[in-house]
Design a protein around this motif. Sequence first.
Motif, PDB file in Angstrom:
ATOM      1  N   GLY A 109       0.814  -1.204   0.000  1.00  0.00           N
ATOM      2  CA  GLY A 109       0.000   0.000   0.000  1.00  0.00           C
ATOM      3  C   GLY A 109       0.851   1.259   0.000  1.00  0.00           C
ATOM      4  N   GLU A 110       0.217   2.398   0.237  1.00  0.00           N
ATOM      5  CA  GLU A 110       0.913   3.684   0.271  1.00  0.00           C
ATOM      6  C   GLU A 110       1.518   3.902   1.651  1.00  0.00           C
ATOM      7  N   GLN A 111       2.827   4.119   1.688  1.00  0.00           N
ATOM      8  CA  GLN A 111       3.526   4.226   2.955  1.00  0.00           C
ATOM      9  C   GLN A 111       4.430   5.461   2.983  1.00  0.00           C
ATOM     10  N   PRO A 112       4.713   5.994   4.193  1.00  0.00           N
ATOM     11  CA  PRO A 112       5.653   7.122   4.292  1.00  0.00           C
ATOM     12  C   PRO A 112       7.080   6.627   4.114  1.00  0.00           C
ATOM     13  N   GLN A 113       7.958   7.524   3.752  1.00  0.00           N
ATOM     14  CA  GLN A 113       9.375   7.188   3.628  1.00  0.00           C
ATOM     15  C   GLN A 113       9.999   7.213   5.015  1.00  0.00           C
ATOM     16  N   ILE A 114      10.516   6.074   5.448  1.00  0.00           N
ATOM     17  CA  ILE A 114      11.051   5.999   6.808  1.00  0.00           C
ATOM     18  C   ILE A 114      12.571   6.155   6.831  1.00  0.00           C
ATOM     19  N   ASP A 115      13.159   6.339   5.667  1.00  0.00           N
ATOM     20  CA  ASP A 115      14.603   6.540   5.602  1.00  0.00           C
ATOM     21  C   ASP A 115      14.874   7.606   4.553  1.00  0.00           C
ATOM     22  N   ALA A 116      15.854   8.462   4.794  1.00  0.00           N
ATOM     23  CA  ALA A 116      16.136   9.582   3.900  1.00  0.00           C
ATOM     24  C   ALA A 116      17.008   9.198   2.709  1.00  0.00           C
ATOM     25  N   ARG A 117      17.460   7.943   2.646  1.00  0.00           N
ATOM     26  CA  ARG A 117      18.373   7.574   1.555  1.00  0.00           C
ATOM     27  C   ARG A 117      17.664   7.630   0.205  1.00  0.00           C
ATOM     28  N   MET A 118      18.437   7.926  -0.832  1.00  0.00           N
ATOM     29  CA  MET A 118      17.920   8.003  -2.195  1.00  0.00           C
ATOM     30  C   MET A 118      18.880   7.274  -3.135  1.00  0.00           C
ATOM     31  N   ILE A 119      18.301   6.599  -4.131  1.00  0.00           N
ATOM     32  CA  ILE A 119      19.056   5.893  -5.170  1.00  0.00           C
ATOM     33  C   ILE A 119      20.150   5.035  -4.534  1.00  0.00           C
ATOM     34  N   SER A 120      19.730   4.195  -3.629  1.00  0.00           N
ATOM     35  CA  SER A 120      20.664   3.358  -2.886  1.00  0.00           C
ATOM     36  C   SER A 120      20.663   1.934  -3.425  1.00  0.00           C
ATOM     37  N   HIS A 121      21.787   1.242  -3.254  1.00  0.00           N
ATOM     38  CA  HIS A 121      21.854  -0.166  -3.625  1.00  0.00           C
ATOM     39  C   HIS A 121      20.912  -1.022  -2.777  1.00  0.00           C
ATOM     40  N   SER A 122      20.430  -0.470  -1.684  1.00  0.00           N
ATOM     41  CA  SER A 122      19.512  -1.220  -0.828  1.00  0.00           C
ATOM     42  C   SER A 122      18.094  -1.238  -1.374  1.00  0.00           C
ATOM     43  N   ASP A 123      17.787  -0.392  -2.344  1.00  0.00           N
ATOM     44  CA  ASP A 123      16.422  -0.237  -2.843  1.00  0.00           C
ATOM     45  C   ASP A 123      16.392  -0.444  -4.351  1.00  0.00           C
ATOM     46  N   GLY A 124      15.632  -1.411  -4.782  1.00  0.00           N
ATOM     47  CA  GLY A 124      15.522  -1.639  -6.216  1.00  0.00           C
ATOM     48  C   GLY A 124      14.792  -2.932  -6.520  1.00  0.00           C
ATOM     49  N   PHE A 125      14.743  -3.284  -7.804  1.00  0.00           N
ATOM     50  CA  PHE A 125      13.999  -4.452  -8.277  1.00  0.00           C
ATOM     51  C   PHE A 125      14.865  -5.234  -9.264  1.00  0.00           C
ATOM     52  N   TYR A 126      14.631  -6.528  -9.299  1.00  0.00           N
ATOM     53  CA  TYR A 126      15.351  -7.397 -10.229  1.00  0.00           C
ATOM     54  C   TYR A 126      14.470  -7.715 -11.424  1.00  0.00           C
ATOM     55  N   LEU A 127      14.936  -7.330 -12.617  1.00  0.00           N
ATOM     56  CA  LEU A 127      14.262  -7.657 -13.868  1.00  0.00           C
ATOM     57  C   LEU A 127      15.036  -8.797 -14.532  1.00  0.00           C
ATOM     58  N   PRO A 128      14.482  -9.999 -14.570  1.00  0.00           N
ATOM     59  CA  PRO A 128      15.264 -11.164 -15.012  1.00  0.00           C
ATOM     60  C   PRO A 128      15.434 -11.260 -16.522  1.00  0.00           C
ATOM     61  N   ASN A 129      16.469 -12.025 -16.888  1.00  0.00           N
ATOM     62  CA  ASN A 129      16.673 -12.554 -18.237  1.00  0.00           C
ATOM     63  C   ASN A 129      17.096 -11.531 -19.280  1.00  0.00           C
ATOM     64  N   VAL A 130      17.722 -10.447 -18.879  1.00  0.00           N
ATOM     65  CA  VAL A 130      18.417  -9.601 -19.846  1.00  0.00           C
ATOM     66  C   VAL A 130      19.809 -10.201 -20.022  1.00  0.00           C
ATOM     67  N   ARG A 131      20.177 -10.596 -21.242  1.00  0.00           N
ATOM     68  CA  ARG A 131      21.343 -11.448 -21.462  1.00  0.00           C
ATOM     69  C   ARG A 131      22.496 -10.725 -22.151  1.00  0.00           C
ATOM     70  N   SER A 132      23.684 -11.107 -21.751  1.00  0.00           N
ATOM     71  CA  SER A 132      24.884 -10.660 -22.468  1.00  0.00           C
ATOM     72  C   SER A 132      25.075 -11.537 -23.701  1.00  0.00           C
ATOM     73  N   THR A 133      25.913 -11.098 -24.620  1.00  0.00           N
ATOM     74  CA  THR A 133      26.120 -11.829 -25.881  1.00  0.00           C
ATOM     75  C   THR A 133      26.590 -13.265 -25.675  1.00  0.00           C
ATOM     76  N   PRO A 134      27.519 -13.569 -24.765  1.00  0.00           N
ATOM     77  CA  PRO A 134      27.929 -14.965 -24.588  1.00  0.00           C
ATOM     78  C   PRO A 134      26.788 -15.885 -24.136  1.00  0.00           C
ATOM     79  N   ARG A 135      25.745 -15.317 -23.539  1.00  0.00           N
ATOM     80  CA  ARG A 135      24.633 -16.141 -23.050  1.00  0.00           C
ATOM     81  C   ARG A 135      23.359 -15.955 -23.882  1.00  0.00           C
ATOM     82  N   LYS A 136      23.488 -15.423 -25.074  1.00  0.00           N
ATOM     83  CA  LYS A 136      22.304 -15.192 -25.891  1.00  0.00           C
ATOM     84  C   LYS A 136      21.686 -16.520 -26.325  1.00  0.00           C
ATOM     85  N   LEU A 137      20.369 -16.510 -26.505  1.00  0.00           N
ATOM     86  CA  LEU A 137      19.650 -17.698 -26.926  1.00  0.00           C
ATOM     87  C   LEU A 137      19.881 -17.975 -28.410  1.00  0.00           C
TER      88      LEU A 137
END
Length: 284
Positions: A109-137
């Motif tokens: 749901g909608e929540q307040p920001q409880i930490d002042a950090r911005m653009i941190s390695h602690s916050d983000g999402f994993y989008l799977p299956n973007v491949r480099s050329t050696p691992r291309k299908l």
Amino acid sequence: MDPRFQWDDATETLEALADDLAARVRISLPVKLTKDSDGHTVALQPLIKAVQKAPDGKVSLVSLPVISDIPIQHGGGGGVTVTHPHKEGDEGVFLFSHRSLDAWWQQGGEQPQIDARMISHSDGFYLPNVRSTPRKLSNVSTTSTQIRSDDGKHFSDWNPTTGTISHSVDGGKHVSTVSKDGGITHSADNGKHVVSLTDGGISLKTAMKLAMDASKGLDVKGPLAVTGKITSTQPIGAGILNGALSGGIGAIVGTLITLGVLASGAPSERIQQARYIINAAWSR
């Protein structure tokens, strides 16, 4: 120190500040999984090294630390979700969040920001299956949508142009196809056994013995054409006559039916079975 800071030039100073600010802004990074996922979160190793400058001005490349407990982006919506395993070594993209995710991640749901950090390695999402050329299908279809194994041996193929949906396993050894023009076809063992359902009817082809176990019997409505010899573990027609025929007329009708059914047998078999069934009928 950046050499541009050593001169009293406003333009150079602003450019140096802009470069420093850009270096601090993070948007996304290619990553790989450091271990198998539990299906909800992943641990990620960034695949772009950072530039580290020592006080003496010497520059070196260093690996960024592992990013842990990152939510996985599953494709879906409207009550339906597509999931798949996430294994160690899989590649993808880590997408940074502008603000802290902690409260939202824990409560939704909608929540307040409880930490002042911005653009941190602690916050983000994993989008799977973007491949480099050696691992291309290999052998990626450019005309249809597929759900497939990486080696291409097993896949489901949806072709909007031909109106065909195909499922193939073991490199095409077993295939099921549904087509707007060709009906439904199931093929097993590289085509040795094929069942087809089309506008023209139903066909079955097999290179091996076909066994049918119908505990409550088998009903056939309509003409039945058989090519080849018919054999039975019991006299053909006996079950039809037992309890169903009585009297002289019944026996005659039963005899005619029996002779017609036995027409595909050898002459000696036909005479022997007909004699047996006629005697059984008359004896009642």
